[in-house]
Design a protein around this motif. Sequence first.
Motif, mmCIF file in Angstrom:
data_model
loop_
_atom_site.group_PDB
_atom_site.id
_atom_site.type_symbol
_atom_site.label_atom_id
_atom_site.label_comp_id
_atom_site.label_asym_id
_atom_site.label_seq_id
_atom_site.Cartn_x
_atom_site.Cartn_y
_atom_site.Cartn_z
ATOM 1 N N TRP A 244 24.075 54.783 39.115
ATOM 2 C CA TRP A 244 24.919 53.305 38.665
ATOM 3 C C TRP A 244 24.753 53.148 37.094
ATOM 4 O O TRP A 244 23.765 53.710 36.497
ATOM 5 N N CYS A 245 25.677 52.650 36.549
ATOM 6 C CA CYS A 245 25.689 52.346 35.059
ATOM 7 C C CYS A 245 26.180 50.830 34.919
ATOM 8 O O CYS A 245 26.883 50.212 35.799
ATOM 9 N N ASP A 246 25.560 50.263 34.123
ATOM 10 C CA ASP A 246 25.766 48.986 33.481
ATOM 11 C C ASP A 246 27.076 48.912 32.692
ATOM 12 O O ASP A 246 27.390 49.666 31.916
ATOM 13 N N ASP A 247 28.036 47.933 33.287
ATOM 14 C CA ASP A 247 29.436 47.824 32.950
ATOM 15 C C ASP A 247 29.494 47.018 31.972
ATOM 16 O O ASP A 247 29.541 45.924 31.809
ATOM 17 N N TYR A 248 30.039 47.520 30.634
ATOM 18 C CA TYR A 248 30.504 46.873 29.357
ATOM 19 C C TYR A 248 31.937 46.928 28.979
ATOM 20 O O TYR A 248 32.208 46.706 27.714
ATOM 21 N N ILE A 249 32.570 47.142 30.104
ATOM 22 C CA ILE A 249 34.175 47.199 29.751
ATOM 23 C C ILE A 249 34.762 45.811 30.899
ATOM 24 O O ILE A 249 35.578 45.319 30.119
ATOM 25 N N MET A 250 34.210 46.022 31.839
ATOM 26 C CA MET A 250 34.595 45.063 33.053
ATOM 27 C C MET A 250 36.352 44.814 33.009
ATOM 28 O O MET A 250 36.747 43.801 32.744
ATOM 29 N N ARG B 97 28.260 46.240 37.543
ATOM 30 C CA ARG B 97 27.662 47.540 37.530
ATOM 31 C C ARG B 97 28.798 48.314 38.159
ATOM 32 O O ARG B 97 29.624 47.951 38.994
ATOM 33 N N ILE B 98 28.825 49.591 37.732
ATOM 34 C CA ILE B 98 29.784 50.674 38.265
ATOM 35 C C ILE B 98 28.985 51.738 38.901
ATOM 36 O O ILE B 98 27.857 52.212 38.316
#
Length: 419
Positions: free
Chosen positions: A24-30, A16-17
């Motif tokens: 907060w956002c769930d990260d799907y780039i990582m 998460r970022i």
Amino acid sequence: MSVVGPINVQNTAGARIQLSSGEWCDDYIMGWGSCLLGHDSPVIKHSISKALERGFLQQYETDEHRLLSEKFCAVVPCAEKLRLVNSGLEATMYATRIARAVTGKRIIIKFEGHFHGLNDSLTWNVDSSPRSGEVLAGGELERLSGTVGIPNEFGSLTVAVSWNDLQAVEHAFEKYKDDVAGVILEPVALNLGCIKPDEGFLQELRALTTRHGALLIFDEVLTGFRANIGGAQKDFAVTPDIAAFGKAFGCGMPIAGIAGKAEYMDVIAPRGPVQISGTNTGRYLSVSAALAAIDHLQDGAVHRHVAALESQLKSGLRDVFDKHRIPCHIDGYGGRIGVHIGTSERPRTMKEIEGFYPIDFAQKLFYLLSCEYNLYGFLMPLGYCPEPVTLSAAHTAEMIADACERLDSALKRIPFHGK
């Protein structure tokens, strides 16, 4: 909230970022696939902390450098020797330099849409090129630079063909007979939205390059360490002459490498005449992190976890798109999942993707998922194809289920329309 366009991130945790707004956002780039163990992996943090106790050790080799090379070469099929560099761009640039030095030839064959870093000799026929190249005689593609600032003369040393087009590769070898130094490719075309090679395609490339005295170069910057400890070359049982690694090699720390057969690696100075060096090459902090990452990945637990999440997400995405009667082809490799909206058939080339990918719809969906559903980078469209959704060891089954629910909700608000 907006996570489209320039953003400021003030914190990260796991997968998460946190934005400067505090959300907060769930990260799907990582980290574009580099943070395989998550943004704040204890494994990486501990390795860096321990390394700092000895200073930065810039430009000095240590026991950890030797251990990293030994462990890397023990698990990567093509790796008899390893040379460290700083980035995937450097690794692919030097790999082609080695191929030219070894063979005494000039031409490098590449595939349309495969991205090998923004070096002058390989930034041709990529997603940032102004348009898709015209197909010339024999399947060769019109050379199109991916950026301004590269003289056209560089293009004369690079021949682009379509992915999975074996006849075009064969024709290029015949047309440029005795002058092809190597063929470079992503063994899985993740920069095309995860398009795997046709059955037997990599094996045929192996045979062709061997027959013509050219080097086979795998760009494993994106595939390396993602699905297993040995890379895509292990999965597909095809051993290249040279391979470039980056991204998950350092699990968030800046490091990359060129690996290959000793007879080719030995052309690198000081043993040979090919110059490869840099002030920040093989920095101790990055070496310590990469060594810790390899040790941590050895038992396969991380890869099994990521594979399970990938399977769950692919299944969930198919269910959601089927529910909304939206044609979609989905495939993945190493926790990176390409979602090709607009077709139910597996695409094989960049031109096929350009023909069906509904970029306007994809952009609207991405904007909604980003701005209202707190999904960072989820189903991001590039100019002509999807950027793969990226998973990590820090993602959870609950996060995957939640992402599919948010996608279902978003699709209720946007009518699908094809290209």
